[in-house]
Write a protein that holds these residues in place. Structure first.
Motif, PDB file in Angstrom:
ATOM      1  N   GLY A   1     -16.843  32.553 -21.615  1.00  0.00           N
ATOM      2  CA  GLY A   1     -16.752  31.108 -21.776  1.00  0.00           C
ATOM      3  C   GLY A   1     -15.516  30.701 -22.559  1.00  0.00           C
ATOM      4  N   VAL A   2     -15.284  31.374 -23.685  1.00  0.00           N
ATOM      5  CA  VAL A   2     -14.098  31.092 -24.489  1.00  0.00           C
ATOM      6  C   VAL A   2     -12.829  31.418 -23.703  1.00  0.00           C
ATOM      7  N   PHE A   3     -12.849  32.544 -22.967  1.00  0.00           N
ATOM      8  CA  PHE A   3     -11.673  32.938 -22.182  1.00  0.00           C
ATOM      9  C   PHE A   3     -11.336  31.885 -21.128  1.00  0.00           C
ATOM     10  N   LEU A   4     -12.359  31.398 -20.410  1.00  0.00           N
ATOM     11  CA  LEU A   4     -12.114  30.412 -19.353  1.00  0.00           C
ATOM     12  C   LEU A   4     -11.632  29.083 -19.932  1.00  0.00           C
ATOM     13  N   LEU A   5     -12.189  28.699 -21.089  1.00  0.00           N
ATOM     14  CA  LEU A   5     -11.726  27.462 -21.717  1.00  0.00           C
ATOM     15  C   LEU A   5     -10.265  27.578 -22.161  1.00  0.00           C
ATOM     16  N   LEU A   6      -9.927  28.722 -22.743  1.00  0.00           N
ATOM     17  CA  LEU A   6      -8.539  28.929 -23.160  1.00  0.00           C
ATOM     18  C   LEU A   6      -7.607  28.974 -21.946  1.00  0.00           C
ATOM     19  N   LEU A   7      -8.066  29.624 -20.857  1.00  0.00           N
ATOM     20  CA  LEU A   7      -7.256  29.689 -19.646  1.00  0.00           C
ATOM     21  C   LEU A   7      -7.072  28.295 -19.048  1.00  0.00           C
ATOM     22  N   GLY A   8      -8.154  27.527 -19.001  1.00  0.00           N
ATOM     23  CA  GLY A   8      -8.063  26.166 -18.481  1.00  0.00           C
ATOM     24  C   GLY A   8      -7.120  25.305 -19.312  1.00  0.00           C
ATOM     25  N   TRP A   9      -7.165  25.497 -20.643  1.00  0.00           N
ATOM     26  CA  TRP A   9      -6.270  24.739 -21.511  1.00  0.00           C
ATOM     27  C   TRP A   9      -4.813  25.134 -21.281  1.00  0.00           C
TER      28      TRP A   9
END
Length: 434
Positions: free
Chosen positions: A122-130
């Motif tokens: 979840g954190v990885f995808l949020l950081l990637l999306g950002w």
């Protein structure tokens, strides 16, 4: 000692057809009668894959579009534009949708897996999306290259831009960036801000009439609804460029991990390139049509002759770059005898004198070379000779905005500080190729 603005004129016979020809020692000797030596350098060097594709598409579609714009009715042109435009917007929305999916999926993983394993993805995808989020253009800062001017800094320049904008049925700009590019452009920043970028090497090589045509062309992109300058497509292109940067292969890999990483990047990179090429294909007609229509605005605002003359000046941008490089090298050699801060003095005057001294037969050679090579300002513009032909084939129109010597002098005074700053930057950093 002869300066760079002085050439030696000589007459000789063409070795191919025997016609008497005139030549200037600073430029290529050629024959207007049989085109002997008209293009001794041959075709331009091959660019990267994406750049080559864009130039090939631009040249292929430039003539077809010119023909359809001459024969199609306004309704037929609008129908074609709408179909391609809808598809391009759909692709752009899909690009932005990928970023949205990353955010939504990342948030879902955090909520569902709070305190457990799913928090990590979840954190990885949020950081990637950002990291991959669409970004709006920002206004350049003065600590960047060049100078940014607001209305209080150059009221006469902005008044001229406003007058041209009114004649072009649009509004003016909110800021003007003056830099060392041999180019001019417009773009949005933030949600509604408009920025005009004036490259001094190009601006200083133009007459007041050419400058009005140039401003008319750039503002014409807004009056004609150029979607490429819009929010949705503009941010989609920037997102794709960012994605391409993130999946670029590591240059000269030195270990197994880097080689494996490069292999893992192959498929994502091909996918991004494929989407970028698809978007280029869908928007190419609209981009080229926007350039043709902007040329019409340039002719209407500054006159047909000024718009055509502007295109001739665009053909000699190589000469602008070469002249600046010579001046830069000369000033660096003389640097020991110069007062600090004065190394750029007289640079633009030398450039103007050189451009004014270019003989007509060199412009004619460049026009013929441009037709042979399919010269264009960049990879998305229609070939320059087609743009020129379109203006000359139509009825000549006078200028709606007349050049005024007194106003030109006041604008030059307003730009004096920027001219000095950019000249010093050119001497310090050199000049990029045309």
């Amino acid at each position: 000692m002869r300066t760079i603005t002085e050439g030696v004129l000589e007459s000789s016979r063409c070795p191919q057809c025997g016609t008497e020809i005139q030549a200037d020692s600073r430029f290529t000797k050629w024959c207007p009668a049989c085109d002997w030596n008209v293009d001794p350098g041959g075709p331009e060097e091959k660019k990267g894959r994406l750049e080559s594709l864009r130039r090939t598409l631009a040249q292929r579609h430039g003539e077809k579009l010119l023909a359809t714009m001459s024969t199609d009715t306004a309704e037929e042109q609008r129908a074609r534009r709408d179909v391609y435009g809808v598809l391009a917007y759909a692709v752009a929305l899909l690009i932005h949708g990928v970023t949205a999916v990353l955010f939504v999926t990342g948030a879902w993983c955090l909520v569902r897996g709070w305190g457990g394993f799913f928090m990590l993805p979840g954190v990885f995808l949020l950081l990637l999306g950002w990291a991959l989020r669409p970004r709006l253009n920002r206004l350049p800062k003065d600590e960047d290259d060049g100078v940014v001017l607001r209305r209080p800094d150059a009221p006469e320049l902005f008044a001229l831009i406003d007058e041209i904008a009114e004649a072009s049925s649009t509004r003016g700009v909110d800021a003007v960036a003056v830099n060392a590019e041999t180019n001019a452009s417009v773009r949005t920043y933030g949600l509604r801000g408009r920025l005009l970028t004036l490259g001094l090497p190009l601006w200083e090589s133009l007459t007041p009439e050419h400058r009005i045509a140039l401003l008319g062309h750039e503002l014409g992109h807004y009056s004609n609804g150029d979607a490429q300058r819009g929010l949705v497509l503009g941010t989609a292109y920037r997102s794709l460029g960012l994605w391409l940067h993130y999946v670029s292969p590591i240059a000269n890999p030195t270990n197994a991990l880097q080689m494996i990483t490069n292999l893992a990047y192959v498929v994502p990179r091909l996918l991004v390139l494929g989407v970028l090429m698809l978007l280029d294909t869908l928007t190419l007609r609209a981009k080229q049509r926007a350039e043709y229509l902007a040329d019409s605005v340039a002719a209407r605002v500054g006159s047909t002759s000024a718009a055509v003359g502007l295109m001739d000046r665009l053909l000699v941008t190589d000469s602008i770059v070469i002249t600046l490089r010579r001046e830069v090298n000369s000033r660096r050699v003389r640097r020991g005898g110069q007062t600090r801060g004065t190394e750029g003095d007289g640079l633009w005057e030398e450039l103007t004198a050189h451009i004014d001294s270019i003989p007509e037969f060199e412009y004619e050679r460049q026009r013929r070379v441009g037709a042979l090579r399919g010269h264009s300002v960049d990879a998305t513009h229609p070939p320059t000779h087609l743009r020129r032909r379109r203006l000359l084939d139509g009825a000549a129109v006078p200028a709606l905005v007349a050049a005024d010597d007194e106003r030109s002098a006041r604008i030059a005074a307003e730009l004096a500080g920027a001219r000095k700053v950019v000249a010093r930057e050119v001497v310090r950093d050199g000049v990029d190729g045309a």
